[in-house]
Design an enzyme around this catalytic site. Structure first.
Site, mmCIF file in Angstrom:
data_model
loop_
_atom_site.group_PDB
_atom_site.id
_atom_site.type_symbol
_atom_site.label_atom_id
_atom_site.label_comp_id
_atom_site.label_asym_id
_atom_site.label_seq_id
_atom_site.Cartn_x
_atom_site.Cartn_y
_atom_site.Cartn_z
ATOM 1 N N ARG A 210 0.962 10.008 1.269
ATOM 2 C CA ARG A 210 1.513 10.959 2.245
ATOM 3 C C ARG A 210 2.721 11.661 1.663
ATOM 4 N NH1 ARG A 210 1.341 6.814 7.460
ATOM 5 N NH2 ARG A 210 -0.688 5.986 6.843
ATOM 6 N N GLU B 23 0.889 -1.170 0.000
ATOM 7 C CA GLU B 23 0.000 0.000 0.000
ATOM 8 C C GLU B 23 0.918 1.209 0.000
ATOM 9 O OE1 GLU B 23 -2.699 0.257 3.400
ATOM 10 O OE2 GLU B 23 -2.310 2.409 3.441
ATOM 11 N N LYS C 267 -11.331 -0.591 7.032
ATOM 12 C CA LYS C 267 -10.035 -0.552 7.701
ATOM 13 C C LYS C 267 -10.292 -0.190 9.165
ATOM 14 C CE LYS C 267 -5.481 0.713 6.852
ATOM 15 N NZ LYS C 267 -4.552 0.919 5.775
#
Ligand code: G3H
Ligand code: PYR
Length: 208
Positions: free
Chosen positions: A42, A38, A126
């Site tokens: 960011r 993943e 999640k």
């Protein structure tokens, strides 16, 4: 897509500063027997890294993380990400994922989050930040009222090789995620063999 992630049980969460760094990291994860990552939005390098890595390693399952806007969702799809996740439950990103037909797991950590995500049609959630929000006990508590809905969870946040089996023992846990597989210090030091070893240990601990 999420079924393939379930078969590995672990999704390394990574932030890379350049596509080159990301490609080296992908090689290390593949060497460790975990061709999954993943790549989080960011850093500014996320989109290009996913694009390059998808071309170079077609066998890898590459996803996009920390998707906070509809634009990031579209960029992730365009770059070749095959799944997307977010720390929070945001109607805008959920709608964007639906428009792009992108498998998407929004983040939840309260009963209200779960209800909102389910109402918007999400079935993989999640659980973030898993350990800080109460860990396995909190997840089991959430499964009390919601366990019959056919939803699954991917706990992330404070998960490690040491505690992942406790999460994966819960039938509604599809896989776990975390940054521990590819720590920033190891990436920066170019310790690719060490990252491969951590990935291999995580895969072994996740066998079920
Ligand atoms: O998505 C990711 C989180 O930042 C992961 O948390 P972690 O660093 O505790 O694994
Ligand atoms: C925490 C998380 O899931 C993310 O950054 O996407």
């Amino acid at each position: 897509m999420f079924d393939r992630l379930r078969s590995y049980g672990v999704v390394p969460v990574v932030a890379v500063d350049s596509p080159d760094e990301g490609l080296r990291l992908c090689e290390a994860l593949i060497a460790g027997g975990l061709p999954v990552a993943e790549i989080t939005f960011r850093t500014a390098a996320a989109e290009a890294t996913i694009r390059e890595a998808a071309k170079r390693f077609p066998e890898m399952i590459l996803g996009a993380g920390t998707i906070l806007t509809a634009e990031q969702m579209r960029k992730a799809v365009d770059a070749g990400a095959r799944f997307a996740v977010a720390p929070g439950c945001n109607p805008t990103t959920i709608a964007a994922a639906r428009e792009c037909a992108m498998p998407f797991a929004p983040g939840v950590c309260t009963p209200s989050d779960v209800e909102r995500a389910v109402e918007m049609g999400c079935s993989l959630l999640k659980f973030f930040p898993a350990e800080a929000a109460g860990g396995v006990a909190m997840l089991k508590a959430l499964l009390g009222p919601y366990g019959h809905l056919g939803i699954s969870f991917c706990p992330t946040g404070g998960v490690t090789t040491g505690n992942l089996a406790e999460y994966l023992a819960i039938p509604q846990v599809a896989f776990v995620g975390g940054t521990w597989v590819a720590k920033k210090e190891l990436i920066k030091a170019g310790r690719w063999d060490d990252i491969a070893a951590v990935a291999a240990a995580a895969v072994a601990a996740a066998k079920r």
